[in-house]
Design a protein around this motif. Sequence first.
Motif, PDB file in Angstrom:
ATOM      1  N   GLY A   1       4.225  70.527  28.537  1.00 43.40           N
ATOM      2  CA  GLY A   1       4.188  71.693  29.409  1.00 43.40           C
ATOM      3  C   GLY A   1       3.907  71.370  30.861  1.00 43.40           C
ATOM      4  O   GLY A   1       3.786  72.275  31.674  1.00 43.40           O
ATOM      5  N   VAL A   2       3.812  70.065  31.213  1.00 38.00           N
ATOM      6  CA  VAL A   2       3.494  69.718  32.600  1.00 38.00           C
ATOM      7  C   VAL A   2       4.596  70.166  33.555  1.00 38.00           C
ATOM      8  O   VAL A   2       4.321  70.617  34.671  1.00 38.00           O
ATOM      9  N   THR A   3       5.859  70.068  33.107  1.00 33.10           N
ATOM     10  CA  THR A   3       6.972  70.517  33.949  1.00 33.10           C
ATOM     11  C   THR A   3       6.910  72.028  34.152  1.00 33.10           C
ATOM     12  O   THR A   3       7.079  72.526  35.277  1.00 33.10           O
TER      13      THR A   3
ATOM     14  N   LEU B   1       7.021  82.062  31.977  1.00 35.25           N
ATOM     15  CA  LEU B   1       6.843  80.614  31.861  1.00 35.25           C
ATOM     16  C   LEU B   1       5.497  80.263  31.234  1.00 35.25           C
ATOM     17  O   LEU B   1       5.350  79.208  30.619  1.00 35.25           O
ATOM     18  N   ASP B   2       4.519  81.140  31.370  1.00 34.52           N
ATOM     19  CA  ASP B   2       3.239  80.919  30.705  1.00 34.52           C
ATOM     20  C   ASP B   2       3.414  80.980  29.191  1.00 34.52           C
ATOM     21  O   ASP B   2       2.788  80.221  28.439  1.00 34.52           O
TER      22      ASP B   2
ATOM     23  N   LEU C   1       4.929  75.520  23.873  1.00 32.45           N
ATOM     24  CA  LEU C   1       5.096  74.069  23.881  1.00 32.45           C
ATOM     25  C   LEU C   1       3.813  73.341  23.486  1.00 32.45           C
ATOM     26  O   LEU C   1       3.834  72.360  22.746  1.00 32.45           O
ATOM     27  N   GLN C   2       2.685  73.834  23.990  1.00 33.94           N
ATOM     28  CA  GLN C   2       1.415  73.148  23.777  1.00 33.94           C
ATOM     29  C   GLN C   2       0.814  73.407  22.400  1.00 33.94           C
ATOM     30  O   GLN C   2       0.188  72.535  21.813  1.00 33.94           O
TER      31      GLN C   2
ATOM     32  N   VAL D   1      -0.776  71.069  37.450  1.00 38.65           N
ATOM     33  CA  VAL D   1      -0.411  69.733  36.963  1.00 38.65           C
ATOM     34  C   VAL D   1      -1.673  68.940  36.637  1.00 38.65           C
ATOM     35  O   VAL D   1      -1.767  68.271  35.599  1.00 38.65           O
ATOM     36  N   THR D   2      -2.664  69.000  37.518  1.00 39.24           N
ATOM     37  CA  THR D   2      -3.918  68.290  37.306  1.00 39.24           C
ATOM     38  C   THR D   2      -4.637  68.757  36.045  1.00 39.24           C
ATOM     39  O   THR D   2      -5.266  67.974  35.336  1.00 39.24           O
TER      40      THR D   2
END
Length: 262
Positions: A233-235, A26-27, A33-34, A189-190
């Motif tokens: 990518g927050v999700t 997932l990383d 994505l970013q 998330v933060t």
Amino acid sequence: MNGFKVDDFVAGWIGGAASTVVGHPLDTVKTRLQAGKGYKNTFHCILTVYKNENVSGFFKGLSFPLASITLYNSVVFGVYSNTQRLIRESRTGTERRGPDLVELVLSSITAGFISVGIGAPVDLVKIRLQMQAQPVLSGSSGCFNIWYDILNFIPYTLLCDWLSPGEGAALNPFYICLAGGVAGSISWVTATPADVVKSRLQADSVYQRKYKGIVHCILQSYKTDGLQVFFRGVTVNAVRGFPMSATMFLAYELSLKFFRGL
């Protein structure tokens, strides 16, 4: 005083290895994505990576962080735990006591300053390996965002204290995973907006470099893609942060319990 303890470093190394293996697929998606192009959303990115690169695409760059991020986590956990112990014993003369926010913050900052020199170059190489299917990449490192790793400790410690059945009582593995997972999701998330900037700086093209620095990257990203770009990518970060952090803290706590029981 109980003084310096090496087992915190060893247990941190084991926890880092476990979380790296669990979180790397997932990383890779998060990094694509970013910093990559052509992905509509998280699901589309996963399908595209699988279609073009098979399962192995999700594990690009794993060998390097497996060897190096484990060292980084070892330093983070070792410095954090020993610093917290030193501060606590200096203030109260005893090691065992409930969490103190001042101690947590000071220990986290100390661990951050010492470990940032390891974490920034490791993260830079990892991102470039993960972006191998994209155009040739290079660029400068955004080492400031390494702090999201440190942010795990404060919510984790506070949650463990809240879930603890009593002072000095050990948490069962389920509660360790719960506290670690929640802490991981919160911290990731933060940190997502800063993580986006970091990824873009690290994946900047060597021949057609777009960003002159952190501020320029923020302004250009906002101008080109709008405010939503900082939440790409927050999700993935929220989902990925839970099992990664849960695995890391569980492996750390169980390893520490094993070493101190010898």
